[in-house]
Design an enzyme around this catalytic site. Structure first.
Site, PDB file in Angstrom:
ATOM      1  N   LYS A   1       5.680  96.470 -35.652  1.00 13.83           N
ATOM      2  CA  LYS A   1       6.277  97.868 -35.516  1.00 13.83           C
ATOM      3  C   LYS A   1       7.035  97.924 -36.692  1.00 13.83           C
ATOM      4  O   LYS A   1       8.214  97.319 -36.702  1.00 13.83           O
ATOM      5  CB  LYS A   1       6.678  98.203 -34.284  1.00 13.83           C
ATOM      6  CG  LYS A   1       7.262  99.646 -34.181  1.00 13.83           C
ATOM      7  CD  LYS A   1       7.463 100.292 -32.896  1.00 13.83           C
ATOM      8  CE  LYS A   1       8.027 101.675 -32.938  1.00 13.83           C
ATOM      9  NZ  LYS A   1       8.146 102.233 -31.477  1.00 13.83           N
TER      10      LYS A   1
ATOM     11  N   CYS B   1      14.043  98.330 -34.705  1.00 14.43           N
ATOM     12  CA  CYS B   1      15.168  99.228 -33.975  1.00 14.43           C
ATOM     13  C   CYS B   1      16.047  99.531 -35.245  1.00 14.43           C
ATOM     14  O   CYS B   1      16.551  98.647 -35.720  1.00 14.43           O
ATOM     15  CB  CYS B   1      15.580  98.344 -32.804  1.00 14.43           C
ATOM     16  SG  CYS B   1      16.923  99.723 -32.252  1.00 14.43           S
TER      17      CYS B   1
ATOM     18  N   LYS C   1       8.904  98.978 -22.925  1.00 17.77           N
ATOM     19  CA  LYS C   1      10.126  99.114 -23.684  1.00 17.77           C
ATOM     20  C   LYS C   1      10.423  97.693 -24.288  1.00 17.77           C
ATOM     21  O   LYS C   1      10.201  96.560 -23.451  1.00 17.77           O
ATOM     22  CB  LYS C   1      11.349  99.561 -22.566  1.00 17.77           C
ATOM     23  CG  LYS C   1      12.756  99.500 -22.854  1.00 17.77           C
ATOM     24  CD  LYS C   1      13.156 100.779 -24.055  1.00 17.77           C
ATOM     25  CE  LYS C   1      14.535 100.386 -24.206  1.00 17.77           C
ATOM     26  NZ  LYS C   1      14.760 101.278 -25.535  1.00 17.77           N
TER      27      LYS C   1
HETATM   28  C1  LIG Z   1      15.482 106.810 -26.361  1.00 19.57           C
HETATM   29  C2  LIG Z   1      14.386 106.124 -27.168  1.00 19.57           C
HETATM   30  C3  LIG Z   1      14.397 104.579 -27.159  1.00 19.57           C
HETATM   31  C4  LIG Z   1      13.356 103.925 -27.866  1.00 19.57           C
HETATM   32  N1  LIG Z   1      13.434 102.585 -27.642  1.00 19.57           N
HETATM   33  C5  LIG Z   1      12.388 101.673 -28.505  1.00 19.57           C
HETATM   34  C6  LIG Z   1      12.438 100.656 -28.100  1.00 19.57           C
HETATM   35  O1  LIG Z   1      12.974  99.774 -27.258  1.00 19.57           O
HETATM   36  N2  LIG Z   1      11.455  99.984 -28.977  1.00 19.57           N
HETATM   37  C7  LIG Z   1      10.705 100.434 -29.825  1.00 19.57           C
HETATM   38  O2  LIG Z   1      10.049  99.788 -30.780  1.00 19.57           O
HETATM   39  N3  LIG Z   1      11.074 101.815 -30.208  1.00 19.57           N
HETATM   40  C8  LIG Z   1      11.896 102.382 -29.363  1.00 19.57           C
HETATM   41  N4  LIG Z   1      11.794 103.864 -29.625  1.00 19.57           N
HETATM   42  C9  LIG Z   1      11.084 104.458 -30.502  1.00 19.57           C
HETATM   43  C10 LIG Z   1       9.864 105.176 -30.251  1.00 19.57           C
HETATM   44  O3  LIG Z   1       8.880 104.156 -29.822  1.00 19.57           O
HETATM   45  C11 LIG Z   1       8.984 105.927 -31.224  1.00 19.57           C
HETATM   46  O4  LIG Z   1       8.584 104.942 -32.322  1.00 19.57           O
HETATM   47  C12 LIG Z   1       9.877 107.119 -31.804  1.00 19.57           C
HETATM   48  O5  LIG Z   1      10.727 107.639 -30.962  1.00 19.57           O
HETATM   49  C13 LIG Z   1       9.073 108.023 -32.716  1.00 19.57           C
HETATM   50  O6  LIG Z   1       7.998 108.526 -31.773  1.00 19.57           O
HETATM   51  P1  LIG Z   1       8.384 110.032 -31.215  1.00 19.57           P
HETATM   52  O7  LIG Z   1       8.499 110.892 -32.421  1.00 19.57           O
HETATM   53  O8  LIG Z   1       6.997 110.293 -30.301  1.00 19.57           O
HETATM   54  O9  LIG Z   1       9.685 109.818 -30.442  1.00 19.57           O
HETATM   55  C14 LIG Z   1      12.776 104.599 -28.767  1.00 19.57           C
HETATM   56  C15 LIG Z   1      12.776 106.101 -28.930  1.00 19.57           C
HETATM   57  C16 LIG Z   1      13.666 106.654 -28.207  1.00 19.57           C
HETATM   58  C17 LIG Z   1      13.711 108.231 -28.373  1.00 19.57           C
END
Ligand SMILES: Cc1cc2nc3c(=O)[nH]c(=O)nc-3n(C[C@H](O)[C@H](O)[C@H](O)COP(=O)(O)O)c2cc1C
Length: 381
Positions: free
Chosen positions: A191, A154, A46
């Protein structure tokens, strides 16, 4: 022929190419330990920052569902509904760097052969903020982190100099990447946000700054739906909502399109694919477009918080795929990375019915016969 699940990416050897992305599944020491025990090849923590973080007074993540019986897309629980997407407005880790540092060290000692990537974030508005990136990078790599992922993506930051506000500015992307690279002894992954006109522009900035890889994508800027009965957003605090990020199945094709742009523009560079992955088939699309690793968030959140069944299925899917294609001599993921990268072409390069010609919306060049009937308008599907 024996199958080999290992993958080498930005010089690091992964036991498999499947990673947990930076999100709730990787927000604590116990989660990350469990993730490695479950078999994930790598984990991106995270995001860790130095600025104060306080989340909203309500749910931080919701899961939207759709169903065959109605056109509704809603968080409402109902029978036979399937996951449509996750929506979140969660900020980065609310734990301090001091909290993280000993934990990163302990995780790495417990799992020296697994790849631990620290996701970090700071601002970009002045030299102090830029120095914060270096403080974070040095602290994490000193604890044994194998790589750094810089969060330029973000989507729900108020600060103009942070998160996707950096990721939307190619110069800031370049500056921040360079500042981190100045102190990094480990690979640096950038990212990026999908919320720009042409992600290739920001990726070029990251590579100019020295990035070793691009991770794409973070969540897509979005809003939850408004309930037609209460007229309130399905998630809100005191009736109010702000834009957040969409993840899960709904973004798989959107994120693939971004990835295709990236891997075509930089065919020799390294990419970690993220967005909507829950099965090997989903991951395969990213590999075939040119990704060397993939990352998972939403699917893992919904599977015992860290995705033990998801990683089992991903590893089993890769094994079966390699066995099925053994006759091509494929033994590992590197053998088929990028195999379909060149199959995404301009519309006009797609074959037309034999008797028709199409010149990308331009008039036929002189010497060609003009089309007999005016071009049809309407749906292209
Ligand atoms: C609740 C939540 C918190 C997230 N927090 C972060 C974060 O702290 N840093 C980050 O780079 N991406 C964060 N993301 C993005 C995820 O790492 C990922 O890029 C995004 O959810 C797309 O992937 P998925 O379709 O598998 O969910 C977060 C996503 C979710 C759902």
């Amino acid at each position: 022929m024996p199958t080999d699940l290992t993958a080498t990416f930005t010089g690091l050897r992964f036991s498999n190419p499947f990673l947990l992305s930076s999100a709730p599944p990787t927000e604590s020491e116990s989660n990350i330990m469990r993730a490695f025990e479950a078999g994930w090849g790598g984990v991106v923590t995270k995001t860790i920052g130095l600025h104060p973080v306080v989340n909203v007074a309500g749910p931080k993540t919701i899961f939207m569902k759709s169903d065959a019986g109605s056109p509704a897309i809603s968080i409402r629980k109902r029978p036979n509904a399937a996951l449509h997407s996750s929506w979140n407005w969660e900020l980065i880790s609310d734990k301090t760097l001091d909290w993280w540092v000993p934990r990163l060290g302990r995780i790495k000692k417990a799992f020296p052969d697994r790849i631990l990537i620290a996701s970090i974030m700071a601002g970009s508005g002045n030299d102090t903020e830029l120095r914060h990136w270096q403080t974070l990078a040095e602290a994490c790599q000193n604890e044994g982190c194998d790589a750094l992922e810089i969060n330029l993506s973000c989507p729900h930051m108020d600060r103009e100099d942070m998160g996707s506000n950096i990721g939307k500015d190619r110069e800031l992307v370049s500056v921040v990447t360079k500042v981190v690279k100045q102190v990094a002894r480990v690979p640096v992954w950038a990212k990026l946000t999908p919320s720009t006109t042409d992600i290739v522009v920001e990726a070029r900035g990251a590579f100019l700054g020295g990035a070793d890889a691009i991770s794409s994508s973070n969540t897509f800027t979005s809003l939850p739906l408004i309930d037609p009965v209460s007229l309130d957003f399905e998630v809100n605090v005191d009736g109010f909502v702000s834009t957040g990020g969409l993840g899960g199945p709904a973004i798989l094709p959107l994120s693939l399109a971004k990835m295709s742009q990236l891997t075509q523009a930089f065919p020799k560079k390294s990419f970690s694919g993220i967005g909507g992955i829950s099965t090997f088939e989903h991951a395969l699309s990213y590999f075939l477009l040119g990704c060397g690793t993939v990352q998972v968030c939403t699917a893992a959140m919904l599977d015992h918080a860290i995705g033990p069944n998801v990683i089992n299925a991903l590893n089993a899917g890769l094994t079966q795929f390699l066995q099925a294609h053994a006759d091509r001599g494929w033994t590992r993921v590197e053998d088929f990375i990028g195999l379909r990268r060149a199959n995404v072409v301009a519309q006009s390069q797609i074959r037309r019915p034999d008797e028709k010609e199409y010149h990308g919306g331009h008039e036929a060049a002189e010497g060609y016969s003009l089309p007999e009937e005016p071009a049809k308008t309407g749906s292209t599907f």
